[in-house]
Write an enzyme that holds these catalytic residues in place. Structure first.
Site, PDB file in Angstrom:
ATOM      1  CG  ASP A  95      19.094 -17.850  55.246  1.00 28.46           C
ATOM      2  OD1 ASP A  95      18.354 -18.680  54.686  1.00 28.46           O
ATOM      3  OD2 ASP A  95      19.653 -16.925  54.644  1.00 28.46           O
ATOM      4  CG  ASP A 274      17.161 -11.180  57.781  1.00 26.24           C
ATOM      5  OD1 ASP A 274      18.347 -11.365  57.451  1.00 26.24           O
ATOM      6  OD2 ASP A 274      16.200 -11.465  57.025  1.00 26.24           O
TER       7      ASP A 274
END
Length: 379
Positions: A95, A274
């Site tokens: 990320d 996720d």
């Protein structure tokens, strides 16, 4: 080495659910897939061996914000990247840190250049720009890296959401330019995913999805959902985005969610997920199982010597009893946190692998509709 490839293998006849395969230089990923969150380079309380043998994870996450602050890019580069540093030799996604900058960092200041923020660790000031975030992710060395975006809070008024989305798009153009002008560091190919934003406004989500689709990158992410909006609204905007994004590219819905959220969003066309929920909830005594949700802290499990879950393919879930795990949690024994986390992650991976089987078999919708009420049951 080759860029990420996505092969769409089958589409469910009664929904938009898909089964596919993502190929990276660190291995293949069968979709739909759930990715355990390893924020600082490790999935909390689990070893790499447990992730492979018990959880059966195919890809894990790291986080740019956290890894930048600790251990830092100098250490990661000296190690040869995150794969060498943590010993995980399968695919990794990072990320960009955009969400953490806006949710964790103090006294942040957003400007065209980037974001000035204070570390949540020691209060020190830092600047993230689209270019610096690409450089950090090059140093981390993940197979899939995310563009730097602003994640607006829910609710956001239309004016703010539009301004935020347009800034995210300008940052994305800078990310792409800088990413393409910098080489891979470790001898394998990294892949950049753009992120759709636009809050909960249909015209903004449509425009952002089209903007992202037109970048022609190897995959696409949907951000800014599961941030407090009602479930039905999350589903509505997930479907809207999926309908605009390319069919032949993997779609990643960021930060979602419960087991039933995942099944419903698979039905809408999402390939990758996720969420910290399985590990965070596990550490707080909540177990997701194939028969429903268990609060293992409850006294009703004190003398229940049945397995945690004999319906899934995981040694720990099949071997250890509810009574034993309750004892460990009540005694604040760290082993309990590990067992609960392994079980919940193994359950999530079992769930998406079962979903894939039913997409391929053509009966995904009936299977999902029968299973979702079971998964929501409080045992």
């Amino acid at each position: 080495m080759a860029a990420l490839q996505f092969q769409l293998q089958h589409t469910d006849p009664q929904s938009k659910a898909r089964a596919g395969e993502i190929t990276t230089d660190h291995g293949t990923i069968q979709t739909p897939i759930f990715m355990p969150v390893g924020t600082v380079g490790s999935v909390k309380s689990l070893t790499v061996e447990q992730l492979k043998s018990e959880v059966k994870a195919e890809i894990i996450l790291g986080n740019t914000y956290h890894l930048y602050l600790r251990p830092g890019t100098e250490v990661l580069e000296a190690a040869g990247g995150l794969h060498k540093f943590n010993g995980w030799d399968r695919p990794i996604l990072t990320d960009s840190g955009g969400y953490q900058v806006f949710s964790l960092a103090g006294n942040r200041k957003i400007k065209e250049e980037g974001v000035v923020f204070q570390s949540h660790i020691d209060g020190s000031k830092h600047l993230f720009t689209p270019e610096s975030v690409m450089d950090i992710q090059r140093s981390i060395g993940a197979d899939i890296v995310m563009a730097f975006d602003e994640c607006p809070p829910y609710p956001s008024d239309y004016t703010y959401a539009k301004k935020s989305m347009e800034l995210t798009h300008r940052w994305l153009e800078r990310c792409i330019k800088h990413f393409h002008n910098t080489p891979d560091k470790y001898g394998y190919t990294q892949n950049l995913f753009p992120i759709v934003q636009g809050s909960t406004y249909k015209d903004l989500r449509t425009a952002s999805s089209q903007f992202v689709a037109n970048t022609n990158l190897t995959g696409c992410a949907i951000g800014g959902l599961s941030v407090g909006e009602p479930e039905e609204m999350m589903y509505e905007f997930t479907e809207l985005c999926c309908d605009e994004l390319p069919i032949q590219k993997p779609r990643y819905l960021m930060g979602v969610g419960t087991p039933w959220n995942i099944l419903e969003c698979i039905a809408l066309g999402v390939d990758m997920f996720d969420c910290v929920m399985p590990t965070r909830n596990g550490r707080n005594a909540m177990l997701f199982t194939s028969k429903g949700v268990i609060n293992i802290d409850n006294k009703k499990w004190e003398k229940d010597f049945s397995p945690l879950d004999d319906g899934i393919d995981c040694h720990i879930s099949n071997y250890y009893s509810k009574a034993y795990l309750r004892h460990l949690i009540k005694a604040k024994e760290i082993t309990g946190l590990t067992l609960a986390s392994v079980h919940n992650l193994a359950f999530y991976l079992w769930l998406v692998k079962e979903a894939r089987k039913h997409v391929l078999a053509g009966d995904f919708v009936s299977w999902k509709n029968e299973l979702v009420p079971v998964l929501k049951t409080r045992l």
